[in-house]
Enzyme design. Structure first.
Site, short mmCIF file in Angstrom:
data_model
loop_
_atom_site.label_atom_id
_atom_site.label_comp_id
_atom_site.label_asym_id
_atom_site.label_seq_id
_atom_site.Cartn_x
_atom_site.Cartn_y
_atom_site.Cartn_z
N ASP A 30 20.78 -8.11 17.87
CA ASP A 30 20.23 -7.01 18.69
C ASP A 30 18.76 -7.26 18.93
O ASP A 30 18.09 -7.99 18.17
CB ASP A 30 20.45 -5.64 18.02
N GLU A 59 19.72 -4.49 13.56
CA GLU A 59 18.64 -4.65 12.59
C GLU A 59 17.46 -3.83 13.04
O GLU A 59 16.76 -3.22 12.23
CB GLU A 59 18.23 -6.13 12.48
ZN LIG Z 1 14.08 -9.47 13.80
#
Ligand SMILES: [Zn+2]
Length: 383
Positions: free
Chosen positions: A78, A140
């Site tokens: 992501d 994340e």
């Molecule tokens: Zn990162």
């Protein structure tokens, strides 16, 4: 299964292909399914884990080899959005020797490098002793429990215990190889509310102003020295990030004042110790002080000599640089795996991550791939 020819895998082309997926958390847009096919093509067994709720992230596990020594490569596909200024974030382009696009550094370039490094390593040493387990999450940047934490809960019973973990986050500062993140401080958020009694500014005896109380408390927590000697590890640091009263006039004493702060804490402390200390000061000062805490992660330090040496030697031989070791910077998913095995972070140059026109030198795609490949050799073939 027919394996992909190595000539079909270029770290630069793979980085470009990954950047073209606009995988802004928690959207995946097919990025992990694309990587799943590539991992299968180079000989990994893969499992794509679907979101468990409509807004949840995808996660991917890819594993190969057998034997006790298990190296995890932890990463995320992501990315953060373009930001407030428009730019062509998901159409990667090359300009003046740089590759520009959202995620080239944080951290699709690192993933591409590790994929190609693994393919080269497996071709040279198809019967190496040990396991490579690649864990990639689609969340994340926001960091919900459905990201790395859920992925680890799934993977540990199937592929654990893990020996060591390399996190592919962009750890280099100015030049590829100049810095390895050996750990991070813990992180704790505070929301402080001072309660008072509203009244006329001319008659403070009939009111109770919460602002001086809040300022006294903030002064206490910002002045405190958390450790006398932090040694090589980054010292604890508290930052007040907001003070809010929301009072537009000057003749009313407000009934409440609020503040927010974040502390990054040293290895000597746990979030529970810090919460207890902050709470004690508040209780001693006034019952009108109410504090809410949110612990984001504990501090950790990698003390795995074998992995550290394997990486440092790879960096020196490929890049001719002696890396420094740091423990500063923000939290990463390394904090979740560090309670299971030692974790170290090494990847692309981080100086434009989350910026407009995020970039890396084009040459770093191949250079990082070579570092990862030599690292795999050093890690698995040397004792
Ligand atoms: Zn990162």
């Amino acid at each position: 299964m027919r394996l992909l020819p190595l000539s079909a895998l270029s770290p630069l082309e793979l980085t470009r292909a990954l950047v073209a997926f606009p995988s802004i958390t928690p959207k995946d847009e097919g990025c992990l399914a694309f990587l799943k096919d590539i991992f299968q093509g180079i000989g990994f067994v893969t499992t794509l884990l679907e979101p468990t709720n409509p807004d949840g992230p995808w996660n991917l596990c890819a594993a190969c080899g057998s034997g006790e020594k298990t190296l995890v490569f932890l990463g995320h596909t992501d990315v953060v959005p373009e930001g407030t200024e428009p730019w062509d974030a998901f159409s990667p382009r090359e300009e003046d020797g740089f590759l520009i696009g959202r995620g080239v550094a944080d951290m699709k370039g690192g993933i591409a490098a590790f994929v190609v490094a693994s393919a080269r390593f497996l071709q040279k040493y198809p019967h190496f002793s040990g396991k490579i387990v690649v864990l990639l999450t689609g969340d994340e940047e926001v960091g919900t429990p459905d990201g790395a934490q859920a992925l680890l809960s799934w993977a540990i019973p199937r592929y654990g215990p893990f020996t060591s973990c390399l996190v592919g986050e962009p750890s280099s500062y100015r030049l590829l190889g100049d810095n390895i993140a050996l750990g991070h401080r813990g992180s704790l958020d505070l929301h402080i509310t001072a309660h008072g009694l509203q009244g006329h500014a001319a008659s403070p005896e009939r009111a109770r102003n919460p602002i001086p109380l809040l300022l006294r408390y903030l002064d206490k927590i910002t002045q405190h020295v958390w450790e006398q000697d932090p040694g090589d590890f980054a010292a604890s640091h508290l930052e007040v990030t907001s003070i809010d009263v929301g009072n537009p006039v000057s003749n009313i004493i407000p009934s409440r004042a609020e503040a927010r702060a974040n502390i990054r804490f040293h290895l000597q402390h746990t979030s529970n110790d810090i919460i207890r200390q902050m709470q004690t000061w508040a209780t001693e000062m006034s019952p009108d002080l109410i504090i809410e805490f949110c612990a984001n992660g504990e501090s950790f330090l990698c003390q795995d000599e074998h992995m550290t040496q394997a990486l440092e030697k790879a960096i020196k031989s490929v890049l001719n640089i002696t890396p420094q070791y740091s423990t500063g910077g923000g939290t990463t998913d390394g904090r979740f795996i560090s309670s299971h095995c030692p974790a170290i972070e090494f990847g692309m140059v981080c100086n434009t991550i989350h910026h407009k026109n995020e970039r890396i030198p084009v040459a770093d795609c191949e250079r990082l791939t070579q570092v990862y490949e030599i690292f795999l050799q050093n890690f698995f073939l040397e004792s």
